[in-house]
Design a protein around this motif. Structure first.
Motif, PDB file in Angstrom:
ATOM      1  N   VAL A 103       0.385   9.367  -2.210  1.00 29.25           N
ATOM      2  CA  VAL A 103      -0.540   8.658  -1.338  1.00 29.25           C
ATOM      3  C   VAL A 103      -0.713   9.473  -0.063  1.00 29.25           C
ATOM      4  N   ALA A 104      -1.918   9.961   0.174  1.00 22.67           N
ATOM      5  CA  ALA A 104      -2.211  10.749   1.373  1.00 22.67           C
ATOM      6  C   ALA A 104      -2.712   9.814   2.463  1.00 22.67           C
ATOM      7  N   GLY A 105      -1.933   9.674   3.524  1.00 28.87           N
ATOM      8  CA  GLY A 105      -2.319   8.813   4.637  1.00 28.87           C
ATOM      9  C   GLY A 105      -1.460   7.563   4.702  1.00 28.87           C
ATOM     10  N   ALA A 106      -0.764   7.385   5.833  1.00 30.76           N
ATOM     11  CA  ALA A 106       0.130   6.238   6.001  1.00 30.76           C
ATOM     12  C   ALA A 106      -0.423   5.243   7.003  1.00 30.76           C
ATOM     13  N   GLY A 107      -1.753   5.113   7.040  1.00 30.85           N
ATOM     14  CA  GLY A 107      -2.364   4.056   7.823  1.00 30.85           C
ATOM     15  C   GLY A 107      -2.242   2.731   7.087  1.00 30.85           C
ATOM     16  N   PRO A 108      -2.903   1.681   7.575  1.00 26.38           N
ATOM     17  CA  PRO A 108      -2.783   0.372   6.927  1.00 26.38           C
ATOM     18  C   PRO A 108      -3.174   0.380   5.455  1.00 26.38           C
ATOM     19  N   VAL A 109      -4.303   1.007   5.109  1.00 26.11           N
ATOM     20  CA  VAL A 109      -4.731   1.022   3.710  1.00 26.11           C
ATOM     21  C   VAL A 109      -3.805   1.898   2.875  1.00 26.11           C
ATOM     22  N   GLY A 110      -3.358   3.028   3.428  1.00 23.87           N
ATOM     23  CA  GLY A 110      -2.439   3.886   2.697  1.00 23.87           C
ATOM     24  C   GLY A 110      -1.126   3.187   2.380  1.00 23.87           C
ATOM     25  N   LEU A 111      -0.558   2.497   3.367  1.00 19.99           N
ATOM     26  CA  LEU A 111       0.696   1.782   3.135  1.00 19.99           C
ATOM     27  C   LEU A 111       0.485   0.610   2.177  1.00 19.99           C
ATOM     28  N   ALA A 112      -0.637  -0.104   2.321  1.00 19.29           N
ATOM     29  CA  ALA A 112      -0.934  -1.194   1.395  1.00 19.29           C
ATOM     30  C   ALA A 112      -1.100  -0.661  -0.029  1.00 19.29           C
ATOM     31  N   THR A 113      -1.730   0.505  -0.161  1.00 22.65           N
ATOM     32  CA  THR A 113      -1.901   1.120  -1.472  1.00 22.65           C
ATOM     33  C   THR A 113      -0.564   1.486  -2.079  1.00 22.65           C
ATOM     34  N   ALA A 114       0.310   2.076  -1.269  1.00 17.42           N
ATOM     35  CA  ALA A 114       1.639   2.437  -1.763  1.00 17.42           C
ATOM     36  C   ALA A 114       2.397   1.206  -2.245  1.00 17.42           C
TER      37      ALA A 114
END
Length: 373
Positions: free
Chosen positions: A194-205
């Motif tokens: 997962v590239a990107g640890a913003g809100p959507v990135g963390l939710a995706t993870a």
């Protein structure tokens, strides 16, 4: 899907008497000149299929900032003043005469897109592709960042008593994540990056892990965001922006672990360098889900992709996710998500909230704007 009245979805054109004890109906606008300002607007008049909602919490999304600062996302251009916001939850104050599923006093998560309900995409269930959709804070439709809103009851979802408005406002970014995960159906034990640890990135993870994928690596430029990812139990990689695509791809594969080359990549940044690195990091025959908003034009190494059968899959918002995500977040299925909200501002200070969002030193993840009274 039944038809939906569009009489006053934006809530600005129609005006009604102020609710008892109501405060001024403040809204937060941007303009074609990249202004950000607060304005009092009329109280909305609800149609027979609509509800009057006191918006209690709205999260700031990167798309809001794009429309403010850049004036566009792809072909969607801000040509007139527009109310921002689409990650919202609130309290129902009144309902239209045809509404039977919602009652005054209900606390609801607000699905911000209202499709036509008649085109082939709507009839086929993929209403996120409706060409006539009125999606909040997407030109020319006004958003939800205001005190009072008229919205179709069909797109209001009651939340459980144990769910806060802040958590309910997270249903929208988590729906984006769920829709992207549904696009590729990760398998148990499948390696994912997962590239990107913003809100959507963390939710995706979190959604990917719930589907059984493992290991999961999350990357970002910001150490504070990576710390959030580590607290959630994910492997992390700090990206050096000076690193070339090939070197970063090797770093990604090394961080994933031996025999764990990522078979699926969720690219949640939209940055060209990140997209290119993901293409070289993914396993041959793998899929890249493009979740993040990119610039209108991005260079891709198509020949290299073709020789390795690497696929890029795009995803637009979501459909049929809201009831499920309200249930999952209400049941704490993903654990404690409250710490994703790092900053909260009252509605009257919404402009300060947007400015803080831009301040990288603030270590913000999700900034929310609330109206508690």
């Amino acid at each position: 899907m039944p038809s939906v009245a569009h009489t006053s979805t934006n809530g600005v054109n129609g005006a009604a008497p102020a609710p008892k004890g109501a405060k001024p109906n403040i809204a937060i606008y941007t303009s074609a000149a990249h202004e950000l300002y607060q304005k009092e607007i009329p109280y909305p008049e609800i149609g027979p299929d609509e509800c009057l909602v006191h918006v209690r919490c709205t999260g700031i999304c990167a798309s809001d900032v794009h429309f403010w600062r850049s004036g566009c996302i792809g072909d969607m251009v801000v040509r007139k003043d527009m109310i921002l916001g689409h990650e919202s939850a609130g309290e129902v104050l009144a309902v239209g005469e045809h509404v039977t599923t919602i009652k005054p006093g209900d606390r609801v998560a607000i699905e911000p897109g209202v499709p036509c309900a008649a085109c082939k995409h709507c009839v086929g269930g993929r209403y996120n592709l409706c060409p006539e959709v009125k999606f909040a804070a997407t030109p020319p439709t006004d958003g939800t960042l205001r005190r009072y809103l008229a919205h179709p009851a069909q797109y209001l979802f009651p939340i459980p008593d144990n769910m806060t408005y802040a958590q309910a406002a997270l249903v929208e970014p988590f729906s984006v994540a769920l829709a992207s995960v549904d696009k590729c159906n990760p398998r148990v034990g499948q390696p994912v990056y997962v590239a990107g640890a913003g809100p959507v990135g963390l939710a995706t993870a979190l959604c990917v892990r719930a589907a059984g994928a493992s290991p999961i690596l999350v990357s970002d430029l910001e150490e504070s965001r990576l710390e959030q990812a580590r607290q959630l139990g994910f492997k992390t990689l700090k990206v050096d922006p000076k690193m070339g695509r090939d070197d970063l791809a090797r770093e990604i594969r090394a961080a994933m672990g031996e025999r764990c080359t990522p078979e699926i990549v969720f690219e949640c940044t939209g940055a060209q360098s990140s997209i290119q690195s993901a293409i070289y990091a993914v396993e041959d025959g793998g899929n890249i889900l493009q979740v993040g908003c990119s610039k209108p034009e991005v260079e891709l190494p198509l020949a290299a992709m073709a020789f390795r059968e690497v696929n890029i899959v795009t995803t637009l918002r979501y459909h049929s996710t809201w009831e499920k995500m309200v249930r999952l977040l209400g049941d704490k299925f993903f654990g404690d998500v409250d710490h994703l909200v790092t900053h909260t501002f009252p509605l009257e200070r919404a402009e300060d909230a947007f400015k803080l969002w831009l301040d990288r030193s603030a270590n913000a993840i999700k900034v929310q704007i609330v109206d508690e009274s």
